[in-house]
Structure formats: C-alpha cells, structure tokens
Design a protein around this motif. Structure first.
Motif, PDB file in Angstrom:
ATOM      1  N   LYS A 182       0.846  -1.192   0.000  1.00  0.00           N
ATOM      2  CA  LYS A 182       0.000   0.000   0.000  1.00  0.00           C
ATOM      3  C   LYS A 182       0.886   1.248   0.000  1.00  0.00           C
ATOM      4  O   LYS A 182       1.746   1.405   0.861  1.00  0.00           O
ATOM      5  N   PRO A 183       0.685   2.149  -0.936  1.00  0.00           N
ATOM      6  CA  PRO A 183       1.530   3.352  -1.004  1.00  0.00           C
ATOM      7  C   PRO A 183       1.251   4.315   0.148  1.00  0.00           C
ATOM      8  O   PRO A 183       0.100   4.482   0.556  1.00  0.00           O
ATOM      9  N   LYS A 184       2.303   4.914   0.643  1.00  0.00           N
ATOM     10  CA  LYS A 184       2.159   5.894   1.726  1.00  0.00           C
ATOM     11  C   LYS A 184       2.509   7.303   1.255  1.00  0.00           C
ATOM     12  O   LYS A 184       1.869   8.262   1.651  1.00  0.00           O
ATOM     13  N   ARG A 185       3.536   7.391   0.437  1.00  0.00           N
ATOM     14  CA  ARG A 185       3.967   8.703  -0.075  1.00  0.00           C
ATOM     15  C   ARG A 185       3.416   8.870  -1.494  1.00  0.00           C
ATOM     16  O   ARG A 185       3.955   8.309  -2.452  1.00  0.00           O
ATOM     17  N   ILE A 186       2.329   9.627  -1.597  1.00  0.00           N
ATOM     18  CA  ILE A 186       1.584   9.727  -2.854  1.00  0.00           C
ATOM     19  C   ILE A 186       1.621  11.161  -3.382  1.00  0.00           C
ATOM     20  O   ILE A 186       1.451  12.116  -2.619  1.00  0.00           O
ATOM     21  N   ALA A 187       1.818  11.297  -4.693  1.00  0.00           N
ATOM     22  CA  ALA A 187       1.731  12.591  -5.366  1.00  0.00           C
ATOM     23  C   ALA A 187       0.493  12.600  -6.252  1.00  0.00           C
ATOM     24  O   ALA A 187       0.196  11.612  -6.926  1.00  0.00           O
ATOM     25  N   VAL A 188      -0.247  13.709  -6.241  1.00  0.00           N
ATOM     26  CA  VAL A 188      -1.424  13.842  -7.103  1.00  0.00           C
ATOM     27  C   VAL A 188      -1.229  15.035  -8.025  1.00  0.00           C
ATOM     28  O   VAL A 188      -0.806  16.111  -7.595  1.00  0.00           O
ATOM     29  N   LEU A 189      -1.555  14.831  -9.300  1.00  0.00           N
ATOM     30  CA  LEU A 189      -1.332  15.877 -10.293  1.00  0.00           C
ATOM     31  C   LEU A 189      -2.632  16.529 -10.757  1.00  0.00           C
ATOM     32  O   LEU A 189      -2.627  17.318 -11.689  1.00  0.00           O
ATOM     33  N   GLU A 190      -3.740  16.174 -10.103  1.00  0.00           N
ATOM     34  CA  GLU A 190      -5.027  16.832 -10.340  1.00  0.00           C
ATOM     35  C   GLU A 190      -5.773  16.944  -9.018  1.00  0.00           C
ATOM     36  O   GLU A 190      -5.601  16.117  -8.124  1.00  0.00           O
ATOM     37  N   LEU A 191      -6.632  17.956  -8.924  1.00  0.00           N
ATOM     38  CA  LEU A 191      -7.304  18.238  -7.656  1.00  0.00           C
ATOM     39  C   LEU A 191      -8.390  17.224  -7.308  1.00  0.00           C
ATOM     40  O   LEU A 191      -8.709  17.025  -6.140  1.00  0.00           O
ATOM     41  N   SER A 192      -8.953  16.553  -8.304  1.00  0.00           N
ATOM     42  CA  SER A 192      -9.955  15.526  -7.993  1.00  0.00           C
ATOM     43  C   SER A 192      -9.313  14.353  -7.252  1.00  0.00           C
ATOM     44  O   SER A 192      -9.960  13.701  -6.428  1.00  0.00           O
ATOM     45  N   PHE A 193      -8.039  14.093  -7.530  1.00  0.00           N
ATOM     46  CA  PHE A 193      -7.343  13.009  -6.826  1.00  0.00           C
ATOM     47  C   PHE A 193      -7.035  13.417  -5.381  1.00  0.00           C
ATOM     48  O   PHE A 193      -7.054  12.582  -4.471  1.00  0.00           O
ATOM     49  N   LEU A 194      -6.757  14.699  -5.184  1.00  0.00           N
ATOM     50  CA  LEU A 194      -6.629  15.220  -3.819  1.00  0.00           C
ATOM     51  C   LEU A 194      -7.949  15.045  -3.088  1.00  0.00           C
ATOM     52  O   LEU A 194      -7.974  14.604  -1.930  1.00  0.00           O
ATOM     53  N   ASP A 195      -9.053  15.380  -3.744  1.00  0.00           N
ATOM     54  CA  ASP A 195     -10.380  15.223  -3.151  1.00  0.00           C
ATOM     55  C   ASP A 195     -10.604  13.769  -2.725  1.00  0.00           C
ATOM     56  O   ASP A 195     -11.089  13.496  -1.627  1.00  0.00           O
ATOM     57  N   SER A 196     -10.241  12.844  -3.589  1.00  0.00           N
ATOM     58  CA  SER A 196     -10.420  11.423  -3.272  1.00  0.00           C
ATOM     59  C   SER A 196      -9.623  11.020  -2.037  1.00  0.00           C
ATOM     60  O   SER A 196     -10.156  10.412  -1.101  1.00  0.00           O
ATOM     61  N   LEU A 197      -8.343  11.347  -2.021  1.00  0.00           N
ATOM     62  CA  LEU A 197      -7.498  10.953  -0.895  1.00  0.00           C
ATOM     63  C   LEU A 197      -7.941  11.627   0.396  1.00  0.00           C
ATOM     64  O   LEU A 197      -7.959  11.000   1.461  1.00  0.00           O
ATOM     65  N   HIS A 198      -8.305  12.911   0.307  1.00  0.00           N
ATOM     66  CA  HIS A 198      -8.743  13.619   1.515  1.00  0.00           C
ATOM     67  C   HIS A 198      -9.975  12.951   2.119  1.00  0.00           C
ATOM     68  O   HIS A 198     -10.097  12.844   3.345  1.00  0.00           O
ATOM     69  N   ASN A 199     -10.876  12.485   1.271  1.00  0.00           N
ATOM     70  CA  ASN A 199     -12.084  11.823   1.763  1.00  0.00           C
ATOM     71  C   ASN A 199     -11.831  10.384   2.200  1.00  0.00           C
ATOM     72  O   ASN A 199     -12.734   9.734   2.737  1.00  0.00           O
ATOM     73  N   LEU A 200     -10.602   9.924   2.006  1.00  0.00           N
ATOM     74  CA  LEU A 200     -10.187   8.624   2.537  1.00  0.00           C
ATOM     75  C   LEU A 200      -9.263   8.808   3.744  1.00  0.00           C
ATOM     76  O   LEU A 200      -8.613   7.867   4.188  1.00  0.00           O
ATOM     77  N   ASP A 201      -9.185  10.051   4.236  1.00  0.00           N
ATOM     78  CA  ASP A 201      -8.357  10.399   5.411  1.00  0.00           C
ATOM     79  C   ASP A 201      -6.873  10.193   5.150  1.00  0.00           C
ATOM     80  O   ASP A 201      -6.118   9.772   6.042  1.00  0.00           O
ATOM     81  N   ILE A 202      -6.455  10.489   3.933  1.00  0.00           N
ATOM     82  CA  ILE A 202      -5.043  10.376   3.564  1.00  0.00           C
ATOM     83  C   ILE A 202      -4.601  11.698   2.940  1.00  0.00           C
ATOM     84  O   ILE A 202      -5.294  12.255   2.096  1.00  0.00           O
ATOM     85  N   ASP A 203      -3.434  12.192   3.351  1.00  0.00           N
ATOM     86  CA  ASP A 203      -2.888  13.418   2.784  1.00  0.00           C
ATOM     87  C   ASP A 203      -1.763  13.084   1.813  1.00  0.00           C
ATOM     88  O   ASP A 203      -0.780  12.435   2.202  1.00  0.00           O
ATOM     89  N   PRO A 204      -1.861  13.502   0.550  1.00  0.00           N
ATOM     90  CA  PRO A 204      -0.730  13.314  -0.362  1.00  0.00           C
ATOM     91  C   PRO A 204       0.455  14.162   0.078  1.00  0.00           C
ATOM     92  O   PRO A 204       0.263  15.236   0.669  1.00  0.00           O
ATOM     93  N   VAL A 205       1.651  13.709  -0.231  1.00  0.00           N
ATOM     94  CA  VAL A 205       2.845  14.472   0.165  1.00  0.00           C
ATOM     95  C   VAL A 205       3.240  15.479  -0.895  1.00  0.00           C
ATOM     96  O   VAL A 205       4.033  16.386  -0.646  1.00  0.00           O
ATOM     97  N   ALA A 206       2.691  15.315  -2.114  1.00  0.00           N
ATOM     98  CA  ALA A 206       2.990  16.240  -3.204  1.00  0.00           C
ATOM     99  C   ALA A 206       1.711  16.503  -3.994  1.00  0.00           C
ATOM    100  O   ALA A 206       0.953  15.579  -4.280  1.00  0.00           O
ATOM    101  N   ILE A 207       1.495  17.785  -4.344  1.00  0.00           N
ATOM    102  CA  ILE A 207       0.280  18.172  -5.061  1.00  0.00           C
ATOM    103  C   ILE A 207       0.632  19.187  -6.146  1.00  0.00           C
ATOM    104  O   ILE A 207       1.347  20.160  -5.884  1.00  0.00           O
ATOM    105  N   ALA A 208       0.120  18.964  -7.349  1.00  0.00           N
ATOM    106  CA  ALA A 208       0.199  19.985  -8.392  1.00  0.00           C
ATOM    107  C   ALA A 208      -0.939  20.970  -8.129  1.00  0.00           C
ATOM    108  O   ALA A 208      -2.092  20.700  -8.459  1.00  0.00           O
ATOM    109  N   ASP A 209      -0.607  22.089  -7.512  1.00  0.00           N
ATOM    110  CA  ASP A 209      -1.645  23.030  -7.038  1.00  0.00           C
ATOM    111  C   ASP A 209      -1.641  24.343  -7.804  1.00  0.00           C
ATOM    112  O   ASP A 209      -2.274  25.314  -7.376  1.00  0.00           O
ATOM    113  N   ASP A 210      -0.910  24.389  -8.935  1.00  0.00           N
ATOM    114  CA  ASP A 210      -0.793  25.607  -9.745  1.00  0.00           C
ATOM    115  C   ASP A 210      -0.150  26.745  -8.956  1.00  0.00           C
ATOM    116  O   ASP A 210      -0.316  27.923  -9.297  1.00  0.00           O
TER     117      ASP A 210
END
Length: 318
Positions: free
Chosen positions: A56-84
């Motif tokens: 199971k991955p622990k250090r996750i990067a998301v390159l779109e905000l919908s993927f951030l939304d998904s992880l946040h609603n699973l109680d997981i914070d990505p360590v890297a985000i493409a946030d413009d």
C-alpha cells in the motif's frame, strides 16, 4: 572414548539428515516470504496500462485536484500536489484544513525534478494532461493514469473506488459514496416540485467562446442526479455556442460557473436584444457562482456539496 566403525557411520548419517532438514526449513521460509510479497502486491489497471505496487503506497503525489479530493475523503494526505502554485485551491478541496505537502507546480506541467526528489510510492496523473509524460513519471515512481479533466461524476466515483482499493480504504469509500448519494437524493426530492420542468444551462464563458457544459459533463451529471435537467443533452462534455444557438436553446435557468464573467464574451452579449430575449434573462433566473473552482476545476465531493448548496439557495429554498 573411541567410536567403532559402525558408531561413526551412524553419527555421520545423523549429521547428514540434520543438515538436509535444516536446508528444507530454510527453503520453506524463503518460499513463504515470496508468497507473502506476492499476496501484498497490488495490480492496478488504468488508462495507460497496468501498474504493480508491492505494498500500500504511503507517499503519494497527485497531479489533479480531484485526486486530492479522493485521498482527503479517505483520510489520507498526499505528500505532493500539483496546485498551480495556489495553496488556496488545496484548502478549498480540504474544506479549510491545512495539510503538509510540497507543491510540484502546475497541473498542466508538473515539476518532474521536484517529483524526482521526493522518494514517492505512487503518482496519480490525469489522462488528458499527463499521457505524454507518463513514461517520465513512471521512471520517478509507479504511476497510474485516470480521467479527471474529462471525467463525469460516475467516472469520478469509479476513480475514487480504485484509489480506495489501492490504499485499503474500501469501507471508508463506500460510506462516503452513500453520503454523497443521499445529498443528491435529498435535493432531487425538493427539485421535483419546484424545477422539474425547467432546463438549466451551465456555462463557463471564455474571452472568445461561450462554452456550455452538457448532461455528460461532471457538473451536468451531478445536477441531473440532483433533479435539475440540463438544457443540452449530449455525449460530448462541452458545447461551444453562438448567440443564435443560445437563443434557440432558450434555457429557463443560466448558471455562470465563474465569478469573473465581465472579463469574458458575456460582456459583448449581455446588452444585445437577442440575449435580452432569453427566458432566463427576462425571468431573472441568471446566476453566477461564488467561486469557479468547485464548479469547473475540482470535480469531487467538494464540488457535489458546493453545486447542490448553491443551486438549492438559488432555486429551492424560497
């Protein structure tokens, strides 16, 4: 004490048998470890192929905000985000909660050098924006590619379930989906009596283009599930309209999905007789969103909540 020849032979036989037994034990343990490793391996089918993860991955990067939304609603914070480069987009998606992450640049062009320095377990990328750099991303960390920019609500839910399975949060995902479905169902019950016969046109105008979102878009699908009929029923996610085509559609309700419409083609149209002839304009049913992000950029549960809340405030709570 000296051993006879027979005794020596018996001793040697015992030592050989013991050695064989030890070798057997070592071999069995090694096989078990390999099996365990295989059991923990996660195989993910995605838009550009198959990606295998050893755990199971622990250090996750998301390159779109919908993927951030998904992880946040699973109680997981990505360590890297493409946030413009705009941290407020992240706090919008997380409902104001600040999280510790590294910005990896624009969603259109993420910073590969920054990503390379982060010892990542997984990168989640968008089909539309990142297919061309998929191989580069895959060299940095195992990468899966899902639809975000071009996704509908149903596709967002499929992606959410995929991500939940990867991180082992299927139960959390199920509860969240049920919660969202209840929100949509509750609004639909109210809309049935008030706007069941009215058609809604959702528009994200540009400088030189009047772009409407259809029934197949993320926004269109969410609103239809909430009881609002889209004025453009189409398999294409967007439709670019001329002023004449807008008049022909003649929607009952217009929603502008950005708060800066005075910088767009809307300013050229708003004072024309054709535009003023629209039913939505004559009946004062033209609305402008408080913020653009939840309607056109985030595409997740935060968008569902914002869309239903604003539509209810405009049309259902009077």
């Amino acid at each position: 004490m000296k051993l006879g020849k027979l005794s020596k032979k018996i001793l040697m036989t015992s030592l050989i048998l013991s050695s064989i037994a030890l070798v057997g034990c070592t071999t069995n343990n090694s096989t078990n470890k390999e099996n365990n490793s295989s059991d923990n391996q996660i195989t993910v089918q995605h838009k550009l192929g198959t990606t295998k993860l050893n755990s199971k991955p622990k250090r996750i990067a998301v390159l779109e905000l919908s993927f951030l939304d998904s992880l946040h609603n699973l109680d997981i914070d990505p360590v890297a985000i493409a946030d413009d480069g705009e941290s407020n987009k992240v706090t919008d998606v997380t409902n104001g909660e600040k999280i510790d992450y590294v910005s990896v640049g624009d969603r259109k062009e993420p910073n590969l050098e920054e990503l390379s320095s982060m010892d990542l377990d997984l990168i989640i990328a968008d089909t539309s924006r990142h297919s061309e750099i998929y191989e580069d991303l895959n060299k940095i960390a195992p990468t899966i590619v899902l639809d975000s920019i071009d996704s509908s609500y149903d596709e967002y839910i499929e992606n959410f379930e995929t991500i939940a399975e990867i991180v082992g949060k299927e139960d959390v995902a199920k509860a969240k989906i049920e919660e969202a479905e209840k929100v949509l169902s509750d609004v639909k019950d109210k809309a049935k009596d008030k706007v069941s016969d009215e058609e809604v046109l959702t528009v994200s105008p540009k400088n030189d283009e009047y772009t409407a979102h259809t029934s197949s878009s993320f926004v269109g699908q969410v609103l239809e599930k909430a009881g609002f009929k889209n004025a453009i029923q189409s398999d294409d996610r967007e439709a670019s309209l001329s002023l004449e085509q807008l008049v022909e559609i003649n929607p009952d309700i217009i929603v502008y999905m950005r708060d800066d419409i005075d910088t767009t083609i809307y300013t050229e149209w708003k004072d024309t007789e054709l535009y003023k002839s629209l039913d939505a304009v004559k009946n004062n049913k033209v609305y402008t969103t408080v913020a653009r992000g939840p309607w056109t950029q985030y595409r997740g549960f935060i968008s569902v909540n914002t869309l239903t809340k604003e539509m209810s405030g405009w049309l259902l709570n009077n």
